[in-house]
Enzyme design. Structure first.
Site, PDB file in Angstrom:
ATOM      1  N   HIS A 122       0.811  -1.224   0.000  1.00 27.42           N
ATOM      2  CA  HIS A 122       0.000   0.000   0.000  1.00 27.42           C
ATOM      3  C   HIS A 122       0.845   1.274   0.000  1.00 27.42           C
ATOM      4  O   HIS A 122       0.294   2.371  -0.148  1.00 27.42           O
ATOM      5  CB  HIS A 122      -0.933   0.025   1.209  1.00 27.42           C
ATOM      6  CG  HIS A 122      -1.957  -1.060   1.222  1.00 27.42           C
ATOM      7  ND1 HIS A 122      -2.790  -1.296   0.149  1.00 27.42           N
ATOM      8  CD2 HIS A 122      -2.276  -1.985   2.167  1.00 27.42           C
ATOM      9  CE1 HIS A 122      -3.591  -2.321   0.434  1.00 27.42           C
ATOM     10  NE2 HIS A 122      -3.287  -2.756   1.641  1.00 27.42           N
ATOM     11  N   ASP A 159      -3.441 -10.527  -2.220  1.00 21.44           N
ATOM     12  CA  ASP A 159      -3.957  -9.969  -0.971  1.00 21.44           C
ATOM     13  C   ASP A 159      -5.400  -9.524  -1.177  1.00 21.44           C
ATOM     14  O   ASP A 159      -5.788  -9.123  -2.275  1.00 21.44           O
ATOM     15  CB  ASP A 159      -3.096  -8.775  -0.565  1.00 21.44           C
ATOM     16  CG  ASP A 159      -3.352  -8.276   0.842  1.00 21.44           C
ATOM     17  OD1 ASP A 159      -2.550  -8.588   1.736  1.00 21.44           O
ATOM     18  OD2 ASP A 159      -4.356  -7.565   1.047  1.00 21.44           O
ATOM     19  N   HIS A 161      -6.825  -6.893  -0.107  1.00 26.34           N
ATOM     20  CA  HIS A 161      -6.865  -5.452  -0.377  1.00 26.34           C
ATOM     21  C   HIS A 161      -6.004  -5.136  -1.597  1.00 26.34           C
ATOM     22  O   HIS A 161      -4.914  -5.699  -1.760  1.00 26.34           O
ATOM     23  CB  HIS A 161      -6.347  -4.659   0.827  1.00 26.34           C
ATOM     24  CG  HIS A 161      -7.113  -4.895   2.094  1.00 26.34           C
ATOM     25  ND1 HIS A 161      -6.720  -5.816   3.027  1.00 26.34           N
ATOM     26  CD2 HIS A 161      -8.259  -4.333   2.551  1.00 26.34           C
ATOM     27  CE1 HIS A 161      -7.583  -5.814   4.031  1.00 26.34           C
ATOM     28  NE2 HIS A 161      -8.524  -4.930   3.756  1.00 26.34           N
ATOM     29  N   ASP A 243      -5.151 -12.521   3.717  1.00 28.81           N
ATOM     30  CA  ASP A 243      -6.373 -11.999   4.324  1.00 28.81           C
ATOM     31  C   ASP A 243      -7.618 -12.221   3.468  1.00 28.81           C
ATOM     32  O   ASP A 243      -8.714 -11.796   3.844  1.00 28.81           O
ATOM     33  CB  ASP A 243      -6.236 -10.517   4.674  1.00 28.81           C
ATOM     34  CG  ASP A 243      -5.474  -9.702   3.644  1.00 28.81           C
ATOM     35  OD1 ASP A 243      -5.141 -10.251   2.579  1.00 28.81           O
ATOM     36  OD2 ASP A 243      -5.211  -8.516   3.917  1.00 28.81           O
TER      37      ASP A 243
END
Length: 308
Positions: A122, A159, A161, A243
């Site tokens: 990120h 992931d 996200h 996740d």
């Protein structure tokens, strides 16, 4: 040769406030799960400033250093914190991926997993966010391209996200292909199919909430894997987040441990076809400790199988 496991105790020194999901226990559980495995265990070096400057400007590097608190915490944004040990941890995480690329490209290891934190996907060019300080996966790609003289590197990210930072850092890099799947809608809100990079070098695969393993496998099999094979990367970098697991508290995908094993196995198959098996994997998310440990072990075991 054995799969390399690259980590450092400094990554346990990145401490977050009580109750924060990106916590020291994540790495402790991973290392415990990997302890019985026959791996080439390597100490992560500190990244050099020049390594970080491949992807982040000097002003950003100074800002990160200046934000280090003498005690307690510095809050970077709503969910990103730094403690006194965070800068060293971030430099070890970045150093781990550089060492991993050097080992894989130099023939010291067939593939490598970097068990590090803070995560990285990120972190944008000049913005720390989403628990991340330095863009580790993007750094691995740029180091391979610039230092090792490769022409094509792929970064794949599963992931839950979206890896907005990796996309930002490699948006205008024609030598890099970025392929990501992510739950949508979900923070950070990026990752739409029409985000294709400055050179058509980005492929986003949004997945609806409650998507399970069957739907995920179809999306990767039908869209991601053909694109990856067509690109023929000389190295594959994996942003390895866990996740999307059904037990994870931060999102709503329903993958199981065997789904992470499957996608890893498929990526290893492609790597054998196009780049002599060369894979560098680095840890991103995963916040249910038991699911994280089990999925990480399954991922690393598939890397080990491919190394045989």
């Amino acid at each position: 040769m054995k799969t390399a496991l690259i980590t450092h105790a400094d990554c346990l020194g990145h401490v977050t406030p009580t109750g924060h999901p990106e916590r020291v226990a994540r790495l402790e559980h991973i290392l415990h799960a990997l302890e019985p495995l026959d791996l080439n265990r390597v100490t992560a070096p500190l990244a050099a400033d020049d390594d970080i400057l491949r992807i982040h400007p000097a002003s950003y590097l100074s800002d990160i250093r200046d934000a280090r608190p003498a005690e307690g915490f510095t809050q970077i944004d709503g969910d990103t914190f730094m403690s006194p040990g965070s800068v060293d941890a971030a430099f070890r995480a970045a150093g781990a991926v550089v060492r991993a690329v050097d080992m894989v490209m130099g023939g010291e290891a067939p593939n490598a997993f970097c068990a590090v934190r803070p995560p990285g996907h990120h972190a944008e060019t000049s913005t720390a966010m989403g628990f991340c300080l330095f863009g580790n996966a993007a750094l691995a790609a740029k180091h391979a391209l610039d230092h090792h003289g490769l022409s094509r590197v792929a970064v794949v990210d599963f992931d839950v996200h979206h890896g907005n930072g990796t996309q930002d850092l490699l948006w205008d890099e024609p030598r890099a292909l970025v392929i990501t799947s992510q739950q949508m809608p979900l923070w950070p809100g990026t990752g739409r199919p029409d985000e294709t990079g400055a050179h058509g070098n980005v492929l986003n695969l949004p997945l609806a909430p409650n998507t399970g393993g069957a739907e995920m496998r179809a999306a990767w099999r039908d869209q991601a894997f053909p694109r990856l094979r067509s690109f023929r990367p000389e190295l594959i970098v994996i942003s390895t987040g866990f996740d999307a697991h059904a037990d994870d508290p931060l999102a709503n995908l329903n993958w199981e441990t065997e789904d992470f094993a499957w996608i890893t196995s498929e990526l290893c198959t492609i790597a054998r076809e196009v780049c002599d098996g060369r894979i560098v994997s680095t840890l991103e998310g995963g916040y249910d400790l038991n699911a994280l440990a089990a999925a990480t072990r399954a991922h690393v075991q598939e890397l080990m199988k491919a190394a045989q």
